[in-house]
Motif scaffolding. Sequence first.
Motif, mmCIF file in Angstrom:
data_model
loop_
_atom_site.group_PDB
_atom_site.id
_atom_site.type_symbol
_atom_site.label_atom_id
_atom_site.label_comp_id
_atom_site.label_asym_id
_atom_site.label_seq_id
_atom_site.Cartn_x
_atom_site.Cartn_y
_atom_site.Cartn_z
ATOM 1 N N LYS A 34 51.475 21.898 22.794
ATOM 2 C CA LYS A 34 51.376 22.192 24.227
ATOM 3 C C LYS A 34 49.925 22.177 24.687
ATOM 4 O O LYS A 34 49.610 21.692 25.769
ATOM 5 C CB LYS A 34 52.004 23.550 24.555
ATOM 6 C CG LYS A 34 53.492 23.557 24.508
ATOM 7 C CD LYS A 34 54.034 22.752 25.658
ATOM 8 C CE LYS A 34 55.531 22.832 25.733
ATOM 9 N NZ LYS A 34 56.078 21.944 26.744
ATOM 10 N N LEU A 35 49.044 22.717 23.879
ATOM 11 C CA LEU A 35 47.618 22.732 24.203
ATOM 12 C C LEU A 35 47.083 21.315 24.376
ATOM 13 O O LEU A 35 46.365 21.021 25.335
ATOM 14 C CB LEU A 35 46.836 23.459 23.108
ATOM 15 C CG LEU A 35 45.318 23.415 23.230
ATOM 16 C CD1 LEU A 35 44.860 24.314 24.363
ATOM 17 C CD2 LEU A 35 44.675 23.819 21.928
ATOM 18 N N GLN A 38 48.491 19.701 27.575
ATOM 19 C CA GLN A 38 47.849 20.270 28.756
ATOM 20 C C GLN A 38 46.425 19.741 28.901
ATOM 21 O O GLN A 38 45.985 19.405 29.996
ATOM 22 C CB GLN A 38 47.848 21.791 28.665
ATOM 23 C CG GLN A 38 47.380 22.478 29.915
ATOM 24 C CD GLN A 38 47.506 23.976 29.817
ATOM 25 O OE1 GLN A 38 47.320 24.557 28.757
ATOM 26 N NE2 GLN A 38 47.822 24.606 30.918
ATOM 27 N N LYS A 39 45.707 19.645 27.800
ATOM 28 C CA LYS A 39 44.341 19.116 27.833
ATOM 29 C C LYS A 39 44.342 17.682 28.356
ATOM 30 O O LYS A 39 43.519 17.316 29.184
ATOM 31 C CB LYS A 39 43.719 19.167 26.445
ATOM 32 C CG LYS A 39 42.315 18.613 26.391
ATOM 33 C CD LYS A 39 41.906 18.344 24.960
ATOM 34 C CE LYS A 39 40.709 17.468 24.855
ATOM 35 N NZ LYS A 39 40.917 16.080 25.201
ATOM 36 N N SER A 41 46.572 16.233 30.307
ATOM 37 C CA SER A 41 46.920 16.167 31.727
ATOM 38 C C SER A 41 45.760 16.650 32.591
ATOM 39 O O SER A 41 45.520 16.111 33.671
ATOM 40 C CB SER A 41 48.196 16.954 32.022
ATOM 41 O OG SER A 41 48.005 18.325 31.833
ATOM 42 N N LEU A 42 45.008 17.644 32.122
ATOM 43 C CA LEU A 42 43.840 18.096 32.871
ATOM 44 C C LEU A 42 42.755 17.020 32.882
ATOM 45 O O LEU A 42 42.102 16.797 33.897
ATOM 46 C CB LEU A 42 43.284 19.392 32.272
ATOM 47 C CG LEU A 42 44.102 20.644 32.527
ATOM 48 C CD1 LEU A 42 43.527 21.817 31.737
ATOM 49 C CD2 LEU A 42 44.145 20.972 34.003
#
Length: 68
Positions: A34-35, A38-39, A41-42
Amino acid sequence: MPTQLVVDEKLLNQAMSATGIKTPEEVVLFALEKLLVQKDSLSQAFGKYPWEGDLDFMRRDDRYVGDR
């Protein structure tokens, strides 16, 4: 690759309860995946959303005078 981690047991149990994941190994793997998602997508969103504001004004201590 076997790795030993020291993880807060309460936090680990909360994560397992919240996700329904049964083992500590699986919940750590889930969190790492998940990390990374998320990284990514950011990183892709960086620079796509313009910000408008006045940083000099926001940094001033007296900007709230009269609002209190």
